[in-house]
Design a protein around this motif. Structure first.
Motif, mmCIF file in Angstrom:
data_model
loop_
_atom_site.group_PDB
_atom_site.id
_atom_site.type_symbol
_atom_site.label_atom_id
_atom_site.label_comp_id
_atom_site.label_asym_id
_atom_site.label_seq_id
_atom_site.Cartn_x
_atom_site.Cartn_y
_atom_site.Cartn_z
ATOM 1 N N GLU A 11 -36.365 115.355 21.257
ATOM 2 C CA GLU A 11 -36.218 116.079 19.994
ATOM 3 C C GLU A 11 -36.834 117.478 20.075
ATOM 4 O O GLU A 11 -36.295 118.447 19.537
ATOM 5 C CB GLU A 11 -36.852 115.287 18.859
ATOM 6 N N TYR A 12 -37.956 117.580 20.769
ATOM 7 C CA TYR A 12 -38.622 118.874 20.930
ATOM 8 C C TYR A 12 -37.766 119.827 21.774
ATOM 9 O O TYR A 12 -37.622 121.002 21.435
ATOM 10 C CB TYR A 12 -40.003 118.667 21.557
ATOM 11 N N VAL A 13 -37.169 119.310 22.834
ATOM 12 C CA VAL A 13 -36.288 120.135 23.671
ATOM 13 C C VAL A 13 -35.102 120.616 22.840
ATOM 14 O O VAL A 13 -34.712 121.789 22.918
ATOM 15 C CB VAL A 13 -35.812 119.364 24.930
ATOM 16 N N ALA A 14 -34.527 119.742 22.036
ATOM 17 C CA ALA A 14 -33.401 120.139 21.178
ATOM 18 C C ALA A 14 -33.795 121.285 20.247
ATOM 19 O O ALA A 14 -33.041 122.252 20.081
ATOM 20 C CB ALA A 14 -32.904 118.939 20.374
ATOM 21 N N ASP B 149 -26.951 100.115 29.652
ATOM 22 C CA ASP B 149 -26.565 100.268 28.254
ATOM 23 C C ASP B 149 -26.449 101.767 27.948
ATOM 24 O O ASP B 149 -27.406 102.528 28.121
ATOM 25 C CB ASP B 149 -27.636 99.629 27.360
ATOM 26 N N GLU B 150 -25.271 102.191 27.494
ATOM 27 C CA GLU B 150 -25.033 103.613 27.245
ATOM 28 C C GLU B 150 -25.984 104.216 26.212
ATOM 29 O O GLU B 150 -26.372 105.373 26.323
ATOM 30 C CB GLU B 150 -23.584 103.839 26.815
ATOM 31 N N LYS B 151 -26.363 103.449 25.203
ATOM 32 C CA LYS B 151 -27.272 103.965 24.167
ATOM 33 C C LYS B 151 -28.667 104.199 24.730
ATOM 34 O O LYS B 151 -29.336 105.151 24.367
ATOM 35 C CB LYS B 151 -27.334 103.006 22.983
ATOM 36 N N VAL B 152 -29.095 103.327 25.617
ATOM 37 C CA VAL B 152 -30.424 103.435 26.233
ATOM 38 C C VAL B 152 -30.459 104.575 27.245
ATOM 39 O O VAL B 152 -31.470 105.243 27.410
ATOM 40 C CB VAL B 152 -30.807 102.099 26.909
ATOM 41 N N SER B 153 -29.346 104.801 27.923
ATOM 42 C CA SER B 153 -29.319 105.742 29.047
ATOM 43 C C SER B 153 -28.898 107.156 28.672
ATOM 44 O O SER B 153 -28.548 107.947 29.539
ATOM 45 C CB SER B 153 -28.400 105.207 30.140
ATOM 46 N N LYS B 154 -28.984 107.503 27.396
ATOM 47 C CA LYS B 154 -28.602 108.850 26.978
ATOM 48 C C LYS B 154 -29.530 109.893 27.589
ATOM 49 O O LYS B 154 -30.745 109.725 27.604
ATOM 50 C CB LYS B 154 -28.646 108.981 25.464
ATOM 51 N N GLY B 155 -28.906 110.961 28.067
ATOM 52 C CA GLY B 155 -29.674 112.111 28.516
ATOM 53 C C GLY B 155 -29.859 113.074 27.349
ATOM 54 O O GLY B 155 -29.533 112.753 26.202
ATOM 55 N N LEU B 156 -30.337 114.255 27.646
ATOM 56 C CA LEU B 156 -30.517 115.263 26.601
ATOM 57 C C LEU B 156 -29.183 115.804 26.081
ATOM 58 O O LEU B 156 -29.113 116.341 24.992
ATOM 59 C CB LEU B 156 -31.363 116.428 27.136
ATOM 60 N N ASN B 157 -28.149 115.693 26.896
ATOM 61 C CA ASN B 157 -26.800 116.159 26.544
ATOM 62 C C ASN B 157 -26.798 117.645 26.182
ATOM 63 O O ASN B 157 -26.225 118.051 25.179
ATOM 64 C CB ASN B 157 -26.191 115.315 25.426
ATOM 65 N N ILE B 158 -27.441 118.443 27.033
ATOM 66 C CA ILE B 158 -27.477 119.892 26.812
ATOM 67 C C ILE B 158 -26.641 120.631 27.858
ATOM 68 O O ILE B 158 -26.737 121.839 27.985
ATOM 69 C CB ILE B 158 -28.926 120.437 26.796
ATOM 70 N N ALA B 159 -25.789 119.876 28.569
ATOM 71 C CA ALA B 159 -24.934 120.466 29.601
ATOM 72 C C ALA B 159 -23.473 120.424 29.143
ATOM 73 O O ALA B 159 -22.578 120.009 29.881
ATOM 74 C CB ALA B 159 -25.121 119.731 30.924
ATOM 75 N N SER B 160 -23.239 120.815 27.912
ATOM 76 C CA SER B 160 -21.888 120.894 27.346
ATOM 77 C C SER B 160 -21.111 119.586 27.462
ATOM 78 O O SER B 160 -19.925 119.581 27.771
ATOM 79 C CB SER B 160 -21.103 122.034 28.010
#
Length: 131
Positions: free
Chosen positions: A23-26, A69-80
């Motif tokens: 959250e802080y990175v976002a 599990d896709e929900k557990v393995s979420k990254g930051l998703n900051i690479a478009s």
């Protein structure tokens, strides 16, 4: 600038998220900060950290989580909306081609010896292209 170091991807993602780093990175990214990730830090920047399961280099059992599990393995998703595969070299081409077919989104592959920093892999194109 935000710098995420290398190491075990699953350890990094698990504890960073538990501490609110995601959250802080976002927040910082919205304010114009630049994110730099080395190895595990680059995988963490992507849509999913499941990429770290592909080579078998990182042990997911170091933390109590199911990274399949896709929900557990979420990254930051900051690479478009893309995931990141670091340390690419030609020996990984077959693995990347096979695994990326089921990924459902694009993958950025980063070669250690790349002078410009990134190459792109598109599962639709099925080949590696410079970005």
């Amino acid at each position: 600038m935000i710098y995420m170091e290398c190491g075990n991807t699953f350890y990094l993602q698990y504890y960073a998220n538990r501490c609110g780093v995601d959250e802080y990175v976002a927040q910082l990214m919205k304010q114009g900060s630049v994110y730099v990730g080395a190895s595990a830090g680059s995988i963490y920047a992507g849509k999913t950290v499941q990429i770290a399961l592909w080579k078998g280099w990182d042990d997911p059992t170091v933390v109590p989580a199911n990274f399949k599990d896709e929900k557990v393995s979420k990254g930051l998703n900051i690479a478009s909306g893309m995931s990141v595969f670091p340390h690419y070299n030609p020996k990984w081409k077959g693995l990347v081609a096979k695994k990326s077919k089921d990924l459902g989104h694009e993958l950025i592959v980063l070669a250690d010896d790349s002078s410009h920093g990134s190459l792109g892999w598109s599962s639709e194109r099925g080949k590696i292209t410079e970005k």
